[in-house]
Motif scaffolding. Structure first.
Motif, PDB file in Angstrom:
ATOM      1  N   PRO B  22      -2.886  -9.533  13.352  1.00 47.02           N
ATOM      2  CA  PRO B  22      -3.426  -9.004  12.093  1.00 47.02           C
ATOM      3  C   PRO B  22      -2.718  -7.727  11.667  1.00 47.02           C
ATOM      4  O   PRO B  22      -2.314  -6.919  12.508  1.00 47.02           O
ATOM      5  CB  PRO B  22      -4.899  -8.742  12.415  1.00 47.02           C
ATOM      6  CG  PRO B  22      -4.932  -8.549  13.893  1.00 47.02           C
ATOM      7  CD  PRO B  22      -3.854  -9.436  14.458  1.00 47.02           C
ATOM      8  N   PHE B  23      -2.571  -7.600  10.353  1.00 51.39           N
ATOM      9  CA  PHE B  23      -1.976  -6.399   9.763  1.00 51.39           C
ATOM     10  C   PHE B  23      -3.102  -5.672   9.048  1.00 51.39           C
ATOM     11  O   PHE B  23      -3.799  -6.261   8.218  1.00 51.39           O
ATOM     12  CB  PHE B  23      -0.876  -6.811   8.785  1.00 51.39           C
ATOM     13  CG  PHE B  23      -0.286  -5.676   8.005  1.00 51.39           C
ATOM     14  CD1 PHE B  23       0.815  -4.988   8.485  1.00 51.39           C
ATOM     15  CD2 PHE B  23      -0.833  -5.299   6.779  1.00 51.39           C
ATOM     16  CE1 PHE B  23       1.359  -3.944   7.751  1.00 51.39           C
ATOM     17  CE2 PHE B  23      -0.282  -4.257   6.059  1.00 51.39           C
ATOM     18  CZ  PHE B  23       0.806  -3.576   6.542  1.00 51.39           C
ATOM     19  N   HIS B  24      -3.315  -4.406   9.374  1.00 49.89           N
ATOM     20  CA  HIS B  24      -4.438  -3.678   8.782  1.00 49.89           C
ATOM     21  C   HIS B  24      -4.043  -2.213   8.633  1.00 49.89           C
ATOM     22  O   HIS B  24      -3.720  -1.557   9.621  1.00 49.89           O
ATOM     23  CB  HIS B  24      -5.673  -3.816   9.677  1.00 49.89           C
ATOM     24  CG  HIS B  24      -6.907  -3.186   9.093  1.00 49.89           C
ATOM     25  ND1 HIS B  24      -7.988  -3.911   8.650  1.00 49.89           N
ATOM     26  CD2 HIS B  24      -7.216  -1.896   8.842  1.00 49.89           C
ATOM     27  CE1 HIS B  24      -8.908  -3.086   8.161  1.00 49.89           C
ATOM     28  NE2 HIS B  24      -8.460  -1.857   8.278  1.00 49.89           N
ATOM     29  N   VAL B  25      -4.029  -1.720   7.416  1.00 49.26           N
ATOM     30  CA  VAL B  25      -3.693  -0.322   7.166  1.00 49.26           C
ATOM     31  C   VAL B  25      -4.770   0.307   6.275  1.00 49.26           C
ATOM     32  O   VAL B  25      -5.046  -0.189   5.187  1.00 49.26           O
ATOM     33  CB  VAL B  25      -2.317  -0.179   6.467  1.00 49.26           C
ATOM     34  CG1 VAL B  25      -2.015   1.289   6.209  1.00 49.26           C
ATOM     35  CG2 VAL B  25      -1.228  -0.802   7.310  1.00 49.26           C
ATOM     36  N   ASP B  26      -5.385   1.348   6.773  1.00 49.15           N
ATOM     37  CA  ASP B  26      -6.299   2.158   5.961  1.00 49.15           C
ATOM     38  C   ASP B  26      -5.515   3.356   5.444  1.00 49.15           C
ATOM     39  O   ASP B  26      -4.849   4.035   6.213  1.00 49.15           O
ATOM     40  CB  ASP B  26      -7.474   2.655   6.810  1.00 49.15           C
ATOM     41  CG  ASP B  26      -8.358   1.518   7.282  1.00 49.15           C
ATOM     42  OD1 ASP B  26      -8.662   0.628   6.474  1.00 49.15           O
ATOM     43  OD2 ASP B  26      -8.729   1.521   8.467  1.00 49.15           O
TER      44      ASP B  26
END
Lengths: 159, 170
Positions: B22-26
């Protein structure tokens, strides 16, 4: 009116990706709590397994079984992020697995104490309670304690 | 002592084929001084455009500087928000976070009085009845849903009530 608006944003993609046939065997080995390496075209042992020799770009050869023990060669100390499995600060480190000729990049947990870490520290794999066939089946490496052998005796017949 | 043991192919596990990656950027989006002008207008149901004093180009949304001659744009003024469909596509694929059930139209709209295009949905019309050049008007959210965002405009619809089908209300 002269100031800029800001807003919290999140970008997320639930990617699933193929890993390649040889790395796939390496990950399946982790699920069985086995650490596999592979011979590159120059005879060097690569762990983690790579599909191709990093210097010659030729396909890698036979698999080798390695003890999940190695030596820290370089490290940097970090605070855990929300996604990390460790609660206390730890090191991202290069670990040379015994019998391998390259380095394994993973966490090293010394219980939050950076003074226990040094290049040359002997470490072993801490396996996840539940293994699924992922690099995260290795939670981290941890120091080898004095009252245990630094590596189990070879069980095969090869010298 | 060697810890390397030959491992024959027969005792190797079947390879894992895929892994979850998974790719997840906040992160924090910073609109900038220029674009914040139009965003604040959205919260008041106003389309605030800005003109370049050098070349006369009118922007909505407007940046702080002209993209063509780099001059600081003039103070904002209000435009009606009506426009004409420049080009469009019919979205048939569902995807996570989608606000409207497909099929529906997403168009580039030439807003009246501006020189750039705005992308938005065109609803209240059968997708097959949308045409390049169709005059459209904005449909705003309810007052309690207004925010400094283009989401304050729910969608555009044909300006001519006779062209609306009334059946596809987002």
């Amino acid at each position: 009116m002269s100031t800029s608006l800001t807003a919290p944003y999140t970008t997320a993609f639930d990617f699933e990706r193929t890993v390649g046939p040889r790395i796939g065997v390496f990950l399946a080995g982790l699920r069985e709590r086995r650490l596999l390496g592979v011979r590159g075209s120059r005879g060097r042992v690569l762990c983690p397994v790579a599909e191709f020799d990093p210097v010659t770009a030729e396909a890698t050869g036979d698999y080798v079984e390695l003890d999940p023990v190695g030596t820290v060669t370089a490290w940097t100390w970090v605070d855990p992020r929300p996604a990390d499995p460790l609660d206390s600060p730890f090191a991202w480190a290069l670990v040379r697995i015994d019998g391998a000729d390259d380095s394994f990049f993973h966490r090293v947990d010394t219980g939050g104490d950076p003074s226990l870490l040094s290049s040359g520290l002997r470490v072993r794999v801490r396996w996840a309670a539940e293994t699924v066939g992922s690099i995260e089946d290795i939670v981290c490496f941890e120091p080898v304690t004095d009252d245990e052998p630094s590596g189990s005796a070879p069980s095969g017949s090869a010298p | 002592m060697s810890s390397v043991r030959p491992s024959t192919a027969t005792d190797l596990p079947a390879p894992v084929r895929t892994i979850s990656a998974p790719f997840h950027v906040d992160y924090t989006y910073v609109a900038g001084v220029g674009r914040s002008v139009y965003l604040r207008g959205m919260a008041e149901r106003r389309f605030l455009a800005r003109r370049c004093p050098g070349c006369g180009q009118v922007y909505f949304p407007a940046p702080q500087h002209c993209a063509r001659c780099l001059q600081v744009l003039d103070p904002p003024f209000e435009i009606p928000g009506t426009g004409a469909v420049s080009t469009f596509c019919i979205v048939n694929l569902p995807f996570p976070g989608q606000l409207v059930e497909p099929p529906y139209v997403v168009a580039y709209i030439n807003l009246d009085g501006t020189g750039n295009k705005l992308q938005h949905r065109v609803l209240e019309v059968a997708p097959g009845d949308v045409a390049v050049g169709m005059q459209v008007e904005p449909v705003w959210t309810d007052d309690d849903r207004l925010e400094p965002s283009l989401a304050s405009v729910r969608y555009f619809r044909p300006a001519d009530p006779a062209l609306r089908d009334g059946g596809h209300d987002a």
